[in-house]
Design a protein around this motif. Structure first.
Motif, PDB file in Angstrom:
ATOM      1  N   GLY A   1       0.793  -1.231   0.000  1.00 46.56           N
ATOM      2  CA  GLY A   1       0.000   0.000   0.000  1.00 46.56           C
ATOM      3  C   GLY A   1       0.820   1.272   0.000  1.00 46.56           C
ATOM      4  N   LEU A   2       2.149   1.176  -0.110  1.00 41.15           N
ATOM      5  CA  LEU A   2       3.006   2.341  -0.075  1.00 41.15           C
ATOM      6  C   LEU A   2       3.465   2.727  -1.470  1.00 41.15           C
ATOM      7  N   HIS A   3       3.762   4.009  -1.666  1.00 40.91           N
ATOM      8  CA  HIS A   3       4.348   4.478  -2.907  1.00 40.91           C
ATOM      9  C   HIS A   3       5.840   4.145  -2.926  1.00 40.91           C
ATOM     10  N   LYS A   4       6.467   4.322  -4.088  1.00 35.58           N
ATOM     11  CA  LYS A   4       7.884   3.988  -4.211  1.00 35.58           C
ATOM     12  C   LYS A   4       8.738   4.832  -3.288  1.00 35.58           C
ATOM     13  N   SER A   5       8.463   6.141  -3.210  1.00 30.49           N
ATOM     14  CA  SER A   5       9.251   7.005  -2.333  1.00 30.49           C
ATOM     15  C   SER A   5       9.064   6.630  -0.869  1.00 30.49           C
ATOM     16  N   GLU A   6       7.826   6.260  -0.489  1.00 30.97           N
ATOM     17  CA  GLU A   6       7.572   5.856   0.887  1.00 30.97           C
ATOM     18  C   GLU A   6       8.296   4.556   1.212  1.00 30.97           C
ATOM     19  N   LYS A   7       8.345   3.624   0.257  1.00 32.88           N
ATOM     20  CA  LYS A   7       9.079   2.382   0.475  1.00 32.88           C
ATOM     21  C   LYS A   7      10.563   2.669   0.679  1.00 32.88           C
ATOM     22  N   LYS A   8      11.114   3.591  -0.132  1.00 36.90           N
ATOM     23  CA  LYS A   8      12.530   3.911  -0.019  1.00 36.90           C
ATOM     24  C   LYS A   8      12.846   4.475   1.357  1.00 36.90           C
ATOM     25  N   TYR A   9      12.019   5.410   1.832  1.00 38.98           N
ATOM     26  CA  TYR A   9      12.268   6.009   3.136  1.00 38.98           C
ATOM     27  C   TYR A   9      12.046   5.003   4.266  1.00 38.98           C
ATOM     28  N   THR A  10      11.092   4.095   4.085  1.00 42.83           N
ATOM     29  CA  THR A  10      10.833   3.103   5.121  1.00 42.83           C
ATOM     30  C   THR A  10      12.001   2.135   5.262  1.00 42.83           C
ATOM     31  N   VAL A  11      12.572   1.723   4.136  1.00 43.98           N
ATOM     32  CA  VAL A  11      13.740   0.844   4.184  1.00 43.98           C
ATOM     33  C   VAL A  11      14.897   1.561   4.879  1.00 43.98           C
ATOM     34  N   ALA A  12      15.099   2.848   4.553  1.00 39.33           N
ATOM     35  CA  ALA A  12      16.161   3.616   5.213  1.00 39.33           C
ATOM     36  C   ALA A  12      15.896   3.753   6.706  1.00 39.33           C
ATOM     37  N   PHE A  13      14.616   3.919   7.072  1.00 37.22           N
ATOM     38  CA  PHE A  13      14.253   4.035   8.490  1.00 37.22           C
ATOM     39  C   PHE A  13      14.596   2.748   9.239  1.00 37.22           C
ATOM     40  N   VAL A  14      14.202   1.609   8.673  1.00 35.56           N
ATOM     41  CA  VAL A  14      14.474   0.328   9.342  1.00 35.56           C
ATOM     42  C   VAL A  14      15.972   0.068   9.416  1.00 35.56           C
ATOM     43  N   ALA A  15      16.704   0.391   8.322  1.00 40.91           N
ATOM     44  CA  ALA A  15      18.142   0.148   8.304  1.00 40.91           C
ATOM     45  C   ALA A  15      18.887   1.022   9.309  1.00 40.91           C
ATOM     46  N   THR A  16      18.346   2.195   9.618  1.00 38.77           N
ATOM     47  CA  THR A  16      18.987   3.079  10.601  1.00 38.77           C
ATOM     48  C   THR A  16      18.502   2.795  12.006  1.00 38.77           C
ATOM     49  N   ALA A  17      17.254   2.380  12.149  1.00 36.66           N
ATOM     50  CA  ALA A  17      16.691   2.161  13.479  1.00 36.66           C
ATOM     51  C   ALA A  17      17.380   1.014  14.198  1.00 36.66           C
ATOM     52  N   ALA A  18      17.722  -0.040  13.477  1.00 40.43           N
ATOM     53  CA  ALA A  18      18.341  -1.205  14.125  1.00 40.43           C
ATOM     54  C   ALA A  18      19.701  -0.864  14.753  1.00 40.43           C
ATOM     55  N   PRO A  19      20.629  -0.207  14.027  1.00 38.43           N
ATOM     56  CA  PRO A  19      21.900   0.151  14.679  1.00 38.43           C
ATOM     57  C   PRO A  19      21.725   1.113  15.847  1.00 38.43           C
ATOM     58  N   LEU A  20      20.788   2.044  15.755  1.00 35.80           N
ATOM     59  CA  LEU A  20      20.571   2.967  16.860  1.00 35.80           C
ATOM     60  C   LEU A  20      20.074   2.226  18.098  1.00 35.80           C
ATOM     61  N   PHE A  21      19.146   1.297  17.903  1.00 31.45           N
ATOM     62  CA  PHE A  21      18.645   0.529  19.044  1.00 31.45           C
ATOM     63  C   PHE A  21      19.765  -0.307  19.669  1.00 31.45           C
ATOM     64  N   VAL A  22      20.588  -0.929  18.838  1.00 28.83           N
ATOM     65  CA  VAL A  22      21.693  -1.731  19.352  1.00 28.83           C
ATOM     66  C   VAL A  22      22.681  -0.857  20.115  1.00 28.83           C
ATOM     67  N   ALA A  23      22.948   0.353  19.596  1.00 25.41           N
ATOM     68  CA  ALA A  23      23.868   1.263  20.283  1.00 25.41           C
ATOM     69  C   ALA A  23      23.320   1.663  21.653  1.00 25.41           C
ATOM     70  N   GLY A  24      22.035   1.968  21.711  1.00 27.16           N
ATOM     71  CA  GLY A  24      21.434   2.308  22.999  1.00 27.16           C
ATOM     72  C   GLY A  24      21.444   1.138  23.965  1.00 27.16           C
ATOM     73  N   ALA A  25      21.150  -0.065  23.469  1.00 29.20           N
ATOM     74  CA  ALA A  25      21.154  -1.249  24.336  1.00 29.20           C
ATOM     75  C   ALA A  25      22.568  -1.537  24.846  1.00 29.20           C
ATOM     76  N   TYR A  26      23.559  -1.405  23.985  1.00 28.48           N
ATOM     77  CA  TYR A  26      24.940  -1.646  24.412  1.00 28.48           C
ATOM     78  C   TYR A  26      25.376  -0.627  25.464  1.00 28.48           C
ATOM     79  N   LEU A  27      24.991   0.638  25.262  1.00 28.72           N
ATOM     80  CA  LEU A  27      25.352   1.665  26.242  1.00 28.72           C
ATOM     81  C   LEU A  27      24.712   1.374  27.594  1.00 28.72           C
ATOM     82  N   ALA A  28      23.452   0.929  27.580  1.00 25.41           N
ATOM     83  CA  ALA A  28      22.774   0.600  28.839  1.00 25.41           C
ATOM     84  C   ALA A  28      23.479  -0.550  29.548  1.00 25.41           C
ATOM     85  N   TYR A  29      23.839  -1.578  28.795  1.00 21.68           N
ATOM     86  CA  TYR A  29      24.511  -2.729  29.406  1.00 21.68           C
ATOM     87  C   TYR A  29      25.901  -2.352  29.925  1.00 21.68           C
ATOM     88  N   ALA A  30      26.552  -1.391  29.245  1.00 22.32           N
ATOM     89  CA  ALA A  30      27.903  -1.004  29.648  1.00 22.32           C
ATOM     90  C   ALA A  30      27.907  -0.213  30.952  1.00 22.32           C
TER      91      ALA A  30
END
Length: 305
Positions: A116-145
């Protein structure tokens, strides 16, 4: 052959009847739940290693000797009920299942929403998911540290006349909450960037919010972190503030890029949207009724006046 002939072609825009949507949602949920259950079952065989990893930040007394725990130097981890080992194992296994299988169930969510998404929305969504995962991992690692330091600060308040026996279930909840709070908090700047890309907020507007954001982040760090110590608050707040100003800088650059691509940026409103003043034929119109057909005026005035 007949089966393929009867098979309906998919709508290129992702439109389908409500029943098809519900069937697609059921299939995606079934695959996501199956992935979580499979990983949870595998994690159940390694539950001791996972619990040791999550409880590692706690300074443990050597030999479980409570006499060494005076003044909060260390702690002994215990279970307070007969069913606690079983319930803790189930909780840890499900947590591992949800975390490790995240790429699978996130993909199922994406596969359900993507048609149900347009091509531009798909592109931004993929970029969002690809950036969200490293940010979450960085925050989790900082908390554990920082958890070992936070726990030592909290245990140091213990008077010399007392010893620390901590419930392992509570320690696991504490660790998971710290990891989730730090991981999700690191997603805030990314959300602001996506709002800017969608045209919901400008970088200049975000820059005007900096005082309130800085104050709000420190308040959030004081309230949201389970440790409630100043160290945890500052360690959470400072990286988020840095990421926030990075999001502001990115948004301002994106606004300038968007403005350069706007062909009407140097025109005023009349020039950007010119009025069409060319005459057009009106066509035939009805004639006005004759004056004699109008009602007679009373006292020298007609009905209007």
């Amino acid at each position: 052959m007949l089966k393929s002939a009867r098979k309906k072609e998919k709508d290129p825009e992702g439109r389908m009847p409500l029943a098809e949507h519900l069937r697609e949602l059921r299939n995606r949920l079934a695959k996501a739940v199956l992935a979580i259950v499979v990983v949870a079952v595998v994690a159940a065989f390694y539950n001791k290693q996972i619990m040791d990893f999550l409880s590692a930040p706690v300074p443990k007394c050597p030999g479980r000797d409570l006499s060494q725990s005076r003044g909060g130097n260390c702690a002994v981890l215990v279970f307070n009920s007969l069913a606690s080992p079983f319930t803790t194992t189930v909780k840890v296994s499900l947590l591992a299942g949800v975390t490790v299988s995240a790429p699978i169930w996130l993909y199922q969510l994406w596969a359900f929403l993507a048609p149900g998404l347009h091509k531009s929305e798909k592109k931004y969504t993929v970029a969002f998911v690809a950036t969200a995962a490293p940010l979450f991992v960085a925050g989790a690692y900082l908390a554990y540290a920082i958890m070992p330091t936070s726990m030592r600060v909290l245990l140091s308040i213990t008077p010399d006349s007392a010893a620390n026996t901590l419930n392992l279930d509570d320690i696991l909840d504490f660790t998971v909450r710290m990891i989730l709070v730090f991981g999700l908090a690191f997603e805030l700047p990314l959300i602001l960037v996506m709002m800017n890309i969608a045209g919901m907020v400008t970088g200049r507007t975000m820059a005007k919010w900096w005082r309130g954001v800085v104050m709000g982040v420190f308040v959030f760090g004081a309230v949201a972190t389970p440790s409630t110590d100043p160290l945890g608050m500052c360690v959470l707040a400072v990286p988020i503030i840095v990421l926030y100003f990075g999001a502001v800088g990115f948004s301002m650059l994106n606004d300038k890029r968007r403005e350069r691509r706007n062909p009407d940026r140097l025109l005023d409103d009349d020039e950007a949207a010119p009025l069409d003043l060319s005459p057009e034929p009106v066509g035939d119109s009805e004639a006005l009724p004759a004056l004699k057909d109008r009602p007679a005026a009373r006292s020298g005035y007609d009905d209007v006046t």
